[in-house]
Design a protein around this motif. Sequence first.
Motif, mmCIF file in Angstrom:
data_model
loop_
_atom_site.group_PDB
_atom_site.id
_atom_site.type_symbol
_atom_site.label_atom_id
_atom_site.label_comp_id
_atom_site.label_asym_id
_atom_site.label_seq_id
_atom_site.Cartn_x
_atom_site.Cartn_y
_atom_site.Cartn_z
ATOM 1 N N SER A 9 -6.519 6.892 -5.359
ATOM 2 C CA SER A 9 -5.202 6.585 -5.013
ATOM 3 C C SER A 9 -5.371 5.842 -3.776
ATOM 4 O O SER A 9 -4.704 4.648 -3.724
ATOM 5 C CB SER A 9 -4.188 7.727 -4.873
ATOM 6 O OG SER A 9 -4.219 8.530 -5.993
ATOM 7 N N PHE A 56 2.342 1.804 -3.485
ATOM 8 C CA PHE A 56 1.640 2.330 -4.684
ATOM 9 C C PHE A 56 0.986 3.693 -4.274
ATOM 10 O O PHE A 56 0.922 4.496 -4.993
ATOM 11 C CB PHE A 56 0.237 1.285 -4.788
ATOM 12 C CG PHE A 56 0.757 0.204 -5.516
ATOM 13 C CD1 PHE A 56 1.095 0.191 -6.855
ATOM 14 C CD2 PHE A 56 0.836 -1.198 -4.930
ATOM 15 C CE1 PHE A 56 1.393 -1.024 -7.551
ATOM 16 C CE2 PHE A 56 1.105 -2.297 -5.531
ATOM 17 C CZ PHE A 56 1.208 -2.254 -7.081
ATOM 18 N N LEU A 57 0.995 4.049 -3.076
ATOM 19 C CA LEU A 57 0.685 5.475 -2.583
ATOM 20 C C LEU A 57 1.849 6.438 -3.189
ATOM 21 O O LEU A 57 1.616 7.623 -3.640
ATOM 22 C CB LEU A 57 0.414 5.588 -1.167
ATOM 23 C CG LEU A 57 -0.854 4.978 -0.653
ATOM 24 C CD1 LEU A 57 -1.014 5.318 1.034
ATOM 25 C CD2 LEU A 57 -2.122 5.800 -1.203
ATOM 26 N N SER A 66 -4.482 1.760 -3.892
ATOM 27 C CA SER A 66 -3.378 1.217 -3.286
ATOM 28 C C SER A 66 -3.775 0.197 -2.409
ATOM 29 O O SER A 66 -3.145 -0.874 -2.228
ATOM 30 C CB SER A 66 -2.730 2.202 -2.664
ATOM 31 O OG SER A 66 -2.361 3.467 -3.486
ATOM 32 N N MET A 100 0.712 -1.301 0.027
ATOM 33 C CA MET A 100 0.094 -0.017 -0.024
ATOM 34 C C MET A 100 0.844 1.210 -0.094
ATOM 35 O O MET A 100 0.461 2.274 -0.710
ATOM 36 C CB MET A 100 -1.105 -0.014 1.243
ATOM 37 C CG MET A 100 -1.838 1.156 1.232
ATOM 38 S SD MET A 100 -3.259 1.167 2.382
ATOM 39 C CE MET A 100 -4.247 2.685 2.052
#
Length: 274
Positions: free
Chosen positions: A182, A133-134, A186, A130
């Motif tokens: 987002s 991807f953030l 994520s 997470m």
Amino acid sequence: MLSSELNAIKHSKRSKITILFLFITIIVGEAFSWYGNYYLFWDYARYKHMALSYKNIYHPTMTTFLAGNTSGQFLQIIIIWLLPMYLLLISTHRLVDQSQAESNYVTLSRFSKINRYLETSQLTQFIVFMSLFLILFGFDFLLAELLFHNGQFFMDLENSIKYSHLLGLELQHPNLTYLIYSVIVSAAFALFAVVVQVLVLTLKRPILIYPISLGIWFFMVAMPASSTYFIQPFIEYDWGTYLSSLISYLLICSIIIIGGNFWLKLRGKYVYFS
């Protein structure tokens, strides 16, 4: 375990190359979008006798990876469709490597209790991906802002808001929309990283993890309530389609994780207490 996992990624050439590839793909996608908008911008001015205006420049959120609306975002397919491969290459593949020396994956842990190992390792996997991807989506947005600052062109999506209340809200608050998507996407990608980890621990043959994880992912992308419907903002689908897509995704992931953990606990009890 979190610091150990981050350290392992830091010292893994395979992990670093994969992460670098994701960032390069984002940069190339934005470059293609800028190149396409550059000619669109001058085409309006030269052939349609329109004054140069920010109304002819893409709004930054339109060019982002998640939006997938511009010419540069064909690269989105490379990441979305092959997501399980990147998850494996960045982190989970280490369990596959270790399994070659172990007859039962659960014995890879050195915890006294299987429950604690599963909970800690899966929470670690979720947090790591997470966060990754953030950072990736945040970087993408900053790059889009730099290249398309003050852009106001929404590709005439305004004409479609009569068909979608959700789209209307997104166009009213595009930056907030991107932020919310987002976080949700994520978390969704991180949840699938947990799914992949459970599959690695459950399957007896490491080579099976690639086709099975890809098969599950392709199924969720291709099913009627496709997972892409909640991944991509600024499309004409309304709340019903969005929520059915998200709920279907969460149900499938949850079933695999819960079922896999149940099996691993049974097998772990046999290994440790038989």
